[in-house]
Scaffold this motif. Sequence first.
Motif, PDB file in Angstrom:
ATOM      1  N   VAL A   1       0.859  -1.186   0.000  1.00  0.00           N
ATOM      2  CA  VAL A   1       0.000   0.000   0.000  1.00  0.00           C
ATOM      3  C   VAL A   1       0.895   1.237   0.000  1.00  0.00           C
ATOM      4  O   VAL A   1       1.873   1.303   0.747  1.00  0.00           O
ATOM      5  N   ARG A   2       0.573   2.187  -0.876  1.00  0.00           N
ATOM      6  CA  ARG A   2       1.394   3.391  -0.960  1.00  0.00           C
ATOM      7  C   ARG A   2       0.698   4.561  -0.278  1.00  0.00           C
ATOM      8  O   ARG A   2      -0.508   4.721  -0.374  1.00  0.00           O
ATOM      9  N   PHE A   3       1.510   5.357   0.408  1.00  0.00           N
ATOM     10  CA  PHE A   3       0.976   6.508   1.131  1.00  0.00           C
ATOM     11  C   PHE A   3       1.672   7.777   0.684  1.00  0.00           C
ATOM     12  O   PHE A   3       2.841   7.756   0.309  1.00  0.00           O
ATOM     13  N   SER A   4       0.942   8.886   0.750  1.00  0.00           N
ATOM     14  CA  SER A   4       1.631  10.164   0.794  1.00  0.00           C
ATOM     15  C   SER A   4       1.171  10.848   2.072  1.00  0.00           C
ATOM     16  O   SER A   4       0.037  10.653   2.534  1.00  0.00           O
ATOM     17  N   GLY A   5       2.069  11.588   2.697  1.00  0.00           N
ATOM     18  CA  GLY A   5       1.755  12.267   3.949  1.00  0.00           C
ATOM     19  C   GLY A   5       1.940  11.415   5.190  1.00  0.00           C
ATOM     20  O   GLY A   5       1.698  11.864   6.307  1.00  0.00           O
ATOM     21  N   HIS A   6       2.378  10.181   4.989  1.00  0.00           N
ATOM     22  CA  HIS A   6       2.651   9.293   6.126  1.00  0.00           C
ATOM     23  C   HIS A   6       4.114   8.908   6.072  1.00  0.00           C
ATOM     24  O   HIS A   6       4.565   8.436   5.022  1.00  0.00           O
ATOM     25  N   PRO A   7       4.892   9.150   7.126  1.00  0.00           N
ATOM     26  CA  PRO A   7       4.501   9.519   8.490  1.00  0.00           C
ATOM     27  C   PRO A   7       4.554  11.027   8.795  1.00  0.00           C
ATOM     28  O   PRO A   7       4.294  11.393   9.945  1.00  0.00           O
ATOM     29  N   GLU A   8       4.819  11.865   7.799  1.00  0.00           N
ATOM     30  CA  GLU A   8       4.978  13.300   8.105  1.00  0.00           C
ATOM     31  C   GLU A   8       3.750  13.890   8.795  1.00  0.00           C
ATOM     32  O   GLU A   8       3.863  14.774   9.640  1.00  0.00           O
ATOM     33  N   HIS A   9       2.561  13.443   8.366  1.00  0.00           N
ATOM     34  CA  HIS A   9       1.332  14.051   8.886  1.00  0.00           C
ATOM     35  C   HIS A   9       0.531  13.112   9.770  1.00  0.00           C
ATOM     36  O   HIS A   9      -0.670  13.301   9.948  1.00  0.00           O
ATOM     37  N   THR A  10       1.185  12.072  10.286  1.00  0.00           N
ATOM     38  CA  THR A  10       0.429  11.089  11.067  1.00  0.00           C
ATOM     39  C   THR A  10       0.983  10.934  12.483  1.00  0.00           C
ATOM     40  O   THR A  10       2.131  11.269  12.762  1.00  0.00           O
ATOM     41  N   ASP A  11       0.117  10.414  13.330  1.00  0.00           N
ATOM     42  CA  ASP A  11       0.496   9.961  14.661  1.00  0.00           C
ATOM     43  C   ASP A  11       0.105   8.494  14.764  1.00  0.00           C
ATOM     44  O   ASP A  11      -0.831   8.050  14.095  1.00  0.00           O
ATOM     45  N   GLY A  12       0.797   7.760  15.642  1.00  0.00           N
ATOM     46  CA  GLY A  12       0.485   6.346  15.807  1.00  0.00           C
ATOM     47  C   GLY A  12       0.071   6.027  17.228  1.00  0.00           C
ATOM     48  O   GLY A  12       0.401   6.763  18.165  1.00  0.00           O
ATOM     49  N   TYR A  13      -0.666   4.928  17.361  1.00  0.00           N
ATOM     50  CA  TYR A  13      -1.094   4.469  18.677  1.00  0.00           C
ATOM     51  C   TYR A  13      -0.734   2.987  18.784  1.00  0.00           C
ATOM     52  O   TYR A  13      -1.086   2.189  17.917  1.00  0.00           O
ATOM     53  N   VAL A  14      -0.009   2.641  19.847  1.00  0.00           N
ATOM     54  CA  VAL A  14       0.436   1.269  20.067  1.00  0.00           C
ATOM     55  C   VAL A  14      -0.102   0.814  21.407  1.00  0.00           C
ATOM     56  O   VAL A  14      -0.032   1.547  22.389  1.00  0.00           O
ATOM     57  N   TRP A  15      -0.647  -0.398  21.479  1.00  0.00           N
ATOM     58  CA  TRP A  15      -1.245  -0.872  22.725  1.00  0.00           C
ATOM     59  C   TRP A  15      -1.115  -2.389  22.779  1.00  0.00           C
ATOM     60  O   TRP A  15      -0.571  -3.017  21.866  1.00  0.00           O
ATOM     61  N   GLY A  16      -1.611  -2.971  23.849  1.00  0.00           N
ATOM     62  CA  GLY A  16      -1.698  -4.428  23.971  1.00  0.00           C
ATOM     63  C   GLY A  16      -0.346  -5.105  23.822  1.00  0.00           C
ATOM     64  O   GLY A  16       0.609  -4.758  24.524  1.00  0.00           O
ATOM     65  N   ASP A  17      -0.259  -6.066  22.897  1.00  0.00           N
ATOM     66  CA  ASP A  17       0.993  -6.820  22.747  1.00  0.00           C
ATOM     67  C   ASP A  17       2.020  -6.076  21.886  1.00  0.00           C
ATOM     68  O   ASP A  17       3.066  -6.623  21.547  1.00  0.00           O
ATOM     69  N   ARG A  18       1.710  -4.854  21.527  1.00  0.00           N
ATOM     70  CA  ARG A  18       2.653  -3.963  20.861  1.00  0.00           C
ATOM     71  C   ARG A  18       3.215  -4.560  19.569  1.00  0.00           C
ATOM     72  O   ARG A  18       4.411  -4.477  19.295  1.00  0.00           O
ATOM     73  N   THR A  19       2.341  -5.150  18.747  1.00  0.00           N
ATOM     74  CA  THR A  19       2.795  -5.684  17.466  1.00  0.00           C
ATOM     75  C   THR A  19       2.448  -4.752  16.318  1.00  0.00           C
ATOM     76  O   THR A  19       3.030  -4.850  15.250  1.00  0.00           O
ATOM     77  N   LEU A  20       1.479  -3.870  16.529  1.00  0.00           N
ATOM     78  CA  LEU A  20       1.085  -2.992  15.434  1.00  0.00           C
ATOM     79  C   LEU A  20       0.797  -1.578  15.920  1.00  0.00           C
ATOM     80  O   LEU A  20       0.619  -1.326  17.106  1.00  0.00           O
ATOM     81  N   ARG A  21       0.786  -0.695  14.947  1.00  0.00           N
ATOM     82  CA  ARG A  21       0.558   0.720  15.195  1.00  0.00           C
ATOM     83  C   ARG A  21      -0.700   1.128  14.437  1.00  0.00           C
ATOM     84  O   ARG A  21      -0.819   0.849  13.238  1.00  0.00           O
ATOM     85  N   THR A  22      -1.632   1.738  15.140  1.00  0.00           N
ATOM     86  CA  THR A  22      -2.820   2.290  14.495  1.00  0.00           C
ATOM     87  C   THR A  22      -2.529   3.755  14.184  1.00  0.00           C
ATOM     88  O   THR A  22      -2.097   4.499  15.066  1.00  0.00           O
ATOM     89  N   VAL A  23      -2.742   4.137  12.935  1.00  0.00           N
ATOM     90  CA  VAL A  23      -2.253   5.432  12.454  1.00  0.00           C
ATOM     91  C   VAL A  23      -3.423   6.356  12.102  1.00  0.00           C
ATOM     92  O   VAL A  23      -4.400   5.925  11.485  1.00  0.00           O
ATOM     93  N   ARG A  24      -3.284   7.618  12.488  1.00  0.00           N
ATOM     94  CA  ARG A  24      -4.301   8.617  12.157  1.00  0.00           C
ATOM     95  C   ARG A  24      -3.627   9.876  11.633  1.00  0.00           C
ATOM     96  O   ARG A  24      -2.459  10.158  11.943  1.00  0.00           O
ATOM     97  N   CYS A  25      -4.366  10.644  10.877  1.00  0.00           N
ATOM     98  CA  CYS A  25      -3.901  11.957  10.443  1.00  0.00           C
ATOM     99  C   CYS A  25      -3.840  12.875  11.663  1.00  0.00           C
ATOM    100  O   CYS A  25      -4.797  12.960  12.420  1.00  0.00           O
ATOM    101  N   ARG A  26      -2.744  13.539  11.836  1.00  0.00           N
ATOM    102  CA  ARG A  26      -2.605  14.377  13.024  1.00  0.00           C
ATOM    103  C   ARG A  26      -3.328  15.713  12.873  1.00  0.00           C
ATOM    104  O   ARG A  26      -3.449  16.461  13.831  1.00  0.00           O
ATOM    105  N   HIS A  27      -3.837  15.992  11.684  1.00  0.00           N
ATOM    106  CA  HIS A  27      -4.592  17.240  11.478  1.00  0.00           C
ATOM    107  C   HIS A  27      -6.096  17.014  11.642  1.00  0.00           C
ATOM    108  O   HIS A  27      -6.741  17.694  12.423  1.00  0.00           O
TER     109      HIS A  27
END
Length: 120
Positions: free
Chosen positions: A45-71
């Motif tokens: 999957v190709r992105f533009s604006g990631h990670p420059e414009h994103t924040d991530g959330y890591v929880w639980g067993d810390r295997t993945l990051r849930t990403v959102r637009c920081r704006h």
Amino acid sequence: MLTGACHCGAVRIEVPTRPRAATLCNCSLCRRLGGLWAYYQAGTVRFSGHPEHTDGYVWGDRTLRTVRCRHCGCITHWEPLAPQDDSHMGVNLRNFDPSELEGLRLRRFDGAMSWKYLDE
Ligand SMILES: [Zn+2]
């Protein structure tokens, strides 16, 4: 190939193929986010604006990051923290035009309890 974007347009998402299905998950995070997931091999999957414009959330067993637009705050995808050859990622189809998703099979995944699809 299908392209989506967060509400403000800072993050754009390009998936390599039309998804085969869309998944709703009831785990403690997904039910709050209201994500509608399509799964792809990590790196396809190709992105533009990631990670420059994103924040991530890591929880639980810390295997993945849930990403959102920081704006605008829209959840764009989740991705593995340490990708392997067979790693997958989830793209949030809520960022795509509904007309692109017409007729898509909708699946419910019981991420809260059984970790199984409820339609199997
Ligand atoms: Zn945005």
